[in-house]
Design a protein around this motif. Structure first.
Motif, PDB file in Angstrom:
ATOM      1  N   THR A  28       4.840   6.697   2.290  1.00  0.00           N
ATOM      2  CA  THR A  28       4.886   5.323   2.865  1.00  0.00           C
ATOM      3  C   THR A  28       4.588   4.311   1.993  1.00  0.00           C
ATOM      4  OG1 THR A  28       4.211   6.670   4.792  1.00  0.00           O
ATOM      5  CG2 THR A  28       3.823   4.397   5.186  1.00  0.00           C
ATOM      6  N   VAL A  29       5.155   3.208   2.376  1.00  0.00           N
ATOM      7  CA  VAL A  29       5.065   1.954   1.647  1.00  0.00           C
ATOM      8  C   VAL A  29       4.819   0.903   3.088  1.00  0.00           C
ATOM      9  CG1 VAL A  29       5.609   0.141   0.168  1.00  0.00           C
ATOM     10  CG2 VAL A  29       6.047   2.940  -0.259  1.00  0.00           C
ATOM     11  N   ALA A  30       3.521   0.221   2.792  1.00  0.00           N
ATOM     12  CA  ALA A  30       3.399  -0.836   3.876  1.00  0.00           C
ATOM     13  C   ALA A  30       2.998  -1.851   3.527  1.00  0.00           C
ATOM     14  CB  ALA A  30       2.606  -0.045   4.893  1.00  0.00           C
ATOM     15  N   ASP A  31       2.954  -2.916   4.076  1.00  0.00           N
ATOM     16  CA  ASP A  31       2.673  -4.409   3.758  1.00  0.00           C
ATOM     17  C   ASP A  31       1.889  -4.708   5.130  1.00  0.00           C
ATOM     18  OD1 ASP A  31       2.261  -6.920   2.571  1.00  0.00           O
ATOM     19  OD2 ASP A  31       3.243  -7.926   4.553  1.00  0.00           O
ATOM     20  N   ARG A  32       0.534  -4.963   4.941  1.00  0.00           N
ATOM     21  CA  ARG A  32      -0.405  -5.538   6.303  1.00  0.00           C
ATOM     22  C   ARG A  32       0.097  -6.857   6.828  1.00  0.00           C
ATOM     23  NH1 ARG A  32      -5.711  -2.551   4.181  1.00  0.00           N
ATOM     24  NH2 ARG A  32      -4.907  -0.252   4.251  1.00  0.00           N
ATOM     25  N   ALA A  33       0.185  -7.633   5.925  1.00  0.00           N
ATOM     26  CA  ALA A  33       0.199  -9.347   5.905  1.00  0.00           C
ATOM     27  C   ALA A  33       1.609  -9.632   6.896  1.00  0.00           C
ATOM     28  CB  ALA A  33       0.263  -9.878   4.933  1.00  0.00           C
ATOM     29  N   LEU A  34       2.672  -8.736   6.393  1.00  0.00           N
ATOM     30  CA  LEU A  34       3.870  -9.012   7.297  1.00  0.00           C
ATOM     31  C   LEU A  34       4.227  -7.980   7.967  1.00  0.00           C
ATOM     32  CD1 LEU A  34       6.032 -10.574   4.194  1.00  0.00           C
ATOM     33  CD2 LEU A  34       5.055 -11.647   6.040  1.00  0.00           C
ATOM     34  N   ALA A  35       3.569  -6.825   8.393  1.00  0.00           N
ATOM     35  CA  ALA A  35       3.796  -5.593   8.885  1.00  0.00           C
ATOM     36  C   ALA A  35       5.146  -4.903   8.625  1.00  0.00           C
ATOM     37  CB  ALA A  35       3.689  -5.979  10.533  1.00  0.00           C
ATOM     38  N   CYS A  36       5.457  -4.964   7.462  1.00  0.00           N
ATOM     39  CA  CYS A  36       6.894  -4.235   6.986  1.00  0.00           C
ATOM     40  C   CYS A  36       6.316  -2.783   6.452  1.00  0.00           C
ATOM     41  CB  CYS A  36       7.185  -4.889   5.779  1.00  0.00           C
ATOM     42  SG  CYS A  36       7.811  -6.495   6.117  1.00  0.00           S
ATOM     43  N   LYS A  37       7.281  -1.932   6.566  1.00  0.00           N
ATOM     44  CA  LYS A  37       6.900  -0.357   6.232  1.00  0.00           C
ATOM     45  C   LYS A  37       8.333   0.177   5.894  1.00  0.00           C
ATOM     46  CE  LYS A  37       4.496   3.330   8.675  1.00  0.00           C
ATOM     47  NZ  LYS A  37       3.943   3.660  10.004  1.00  0.00           N
ATOM     48  N   ASP A  51       0.728  -1.101  -0.141  1.00  0.00           N
ATOM     49  CA  ASP A  51      -0.035  -0.181   0.053  1.00  0.00           C
ATOM     50  C   ASP A  51       0.981   1.291  -0.112  1.00  0.00           C
ATOM     51  OD1 ASP A  51      -2.607  -1.254   0.139  1.00  0.00           O
ATOM     52  OD2 ASP A  51      -1.761  -2.064   2.246  1.00  0.00           O
ATOM     53  N   VAL A  52       0.692   1.883  -1.006  1.00  0.00           N
ATOM     54  CA  VAL A  52       1.647   3.333  -1.139  1.00  0.00           C
ATOM     55  C   VAL A  52       0.539   4.403  -0.971  1.00  0.00           C
ATOM     56  CG1 VAL A  52       3.097   4.521  -2.833  1.00  0.00           C
ATOM     57  CG2 VAL A  52       3.084   2.018  -2.981  1.00  0.00           C
ATOM     58  N   VAL A  53       1.319   5.271   0.039  1.00  0.00           N
ATOM     59  CA  VAL A  53       0.524   6.600   0.326  1.00  0.00           C
ATOM     60  C   VAL A  53       1.504   7.703   0.377  1.00  0.00           C
ATOM     61  CG1 VAL A  53      -0.713   7.699   2.062  1.00  0.00           C
ATOM     62  CG2 VAL A  53      -0.998   5.267   1.903  1.00  0.00           C
ATOM     63  N   ALA A  54       1.103   9.045  -0.726  1.00  0.00           N
ATOM     64  CA  ALA A  54       1.640  10.047  -0.460  1.00  0.00           C
ATOM     65  C   ALA A  54       1.036  10.975   0.045  1.00  0.00           C
ATOM     66  CB  ALA A  54       1.954  10.240  -1.976  1.00  0.00           C
ATOM     67  N   ASP A  55       1.386  11.667   1.054  1.00  0.00           N
ATOM     68  CA  ASP A  55       0.837  12.996   1.824  1.00  0.00           C
ATOM     69  C   ASP A  55       1.199  13.948   1.441  1.00  0.00           C
ATOM     70  OD1 ASP A  55      -0.241  14.638   3.381  1.00  0.00           O
ATOM     71  OD2 ASP A  55      -0.228  13.505   5.464  1.00  0.00           O
ATOM     72  N   LEU A  56       0.598  14.647   0.513  1.00  0.00           N
ATOM     73  CA  LEU A  56       0.863  15.930   0.043  1.00  0.00           C
ATOM     74  C   LEU A  56       0.380  17.127   0.688  1.00  0.00           C
ATOM     75  CD1 LEU A  56       1.153  14.844  -3.573  1.00  0.00           C
ATOM     76  CD2 LEU A  56       2.971  14.490  -1.933  1.00  0.00           C
TER      77      LEU A  56
END
Length: 122
Positions: A107-116, A94-99
């Motif tokens: 921020t890039v995150a993986d929910r299954a493995l809790a990586c960030k 999940d890629v999120v750009a807060d502008l």
């Protein structure tokens, strides 16, 4: 009738900042850094995600590109915040750009493995 005009003016005033923010053309470059708690499966993505990422806002459209293969149009999550989902090496990202603030973030995150991975502009 006066109340409805006033109500319309209030709604327009509330929406105007988000429309103006999305319409403002910009180019922001980020370099992601891995979270120290990422598991080994996620650390294998560090070389790819550590490459420069560019978020381009043009005519209200928001796109992300990187040399690591992340590329696509981002959708607005809330005013000034955009997201897109990718799969890389079998891991959903999940890629999120807060502008929305002067201190822009990616921020890039993986929910299954809790990586960030996180970044601020270069």
């Amino acid at each position: 009738m006066r109340t409805s005009r006033r109500g319309l003016a209030v709604v327009a005033a509330l929406l105007l900042p988000s429309v103006a923010l999305a319409a403002e053309d910009s180019v922001t470059r980020f370099r992601l850094a891995s979270d120290a708690n990422n598991v080994t499966a996620c650390k294998t993505l560090d070389p790819v995600l550590g490459l420069p990422h560019t978020v381009l806002v043009r005519n209200g459209d928001v796109e992300i590109t990187s040399a690591g293969g992340i590329e696509g149009r981002m959708k607005e999550i809330r005013p000034g915040v955009y997201g897109v989902v990718f799969e890389l090496a079998g891991i959903r990202l999940d890629v999120v750009a807060d502008l929305s603030t002067p201190r822009r973030t990616l921020t890039v995150a993986d929910r299954a493995l809790a990586c960030k991975w996180q970044a601020t502009p270069e």
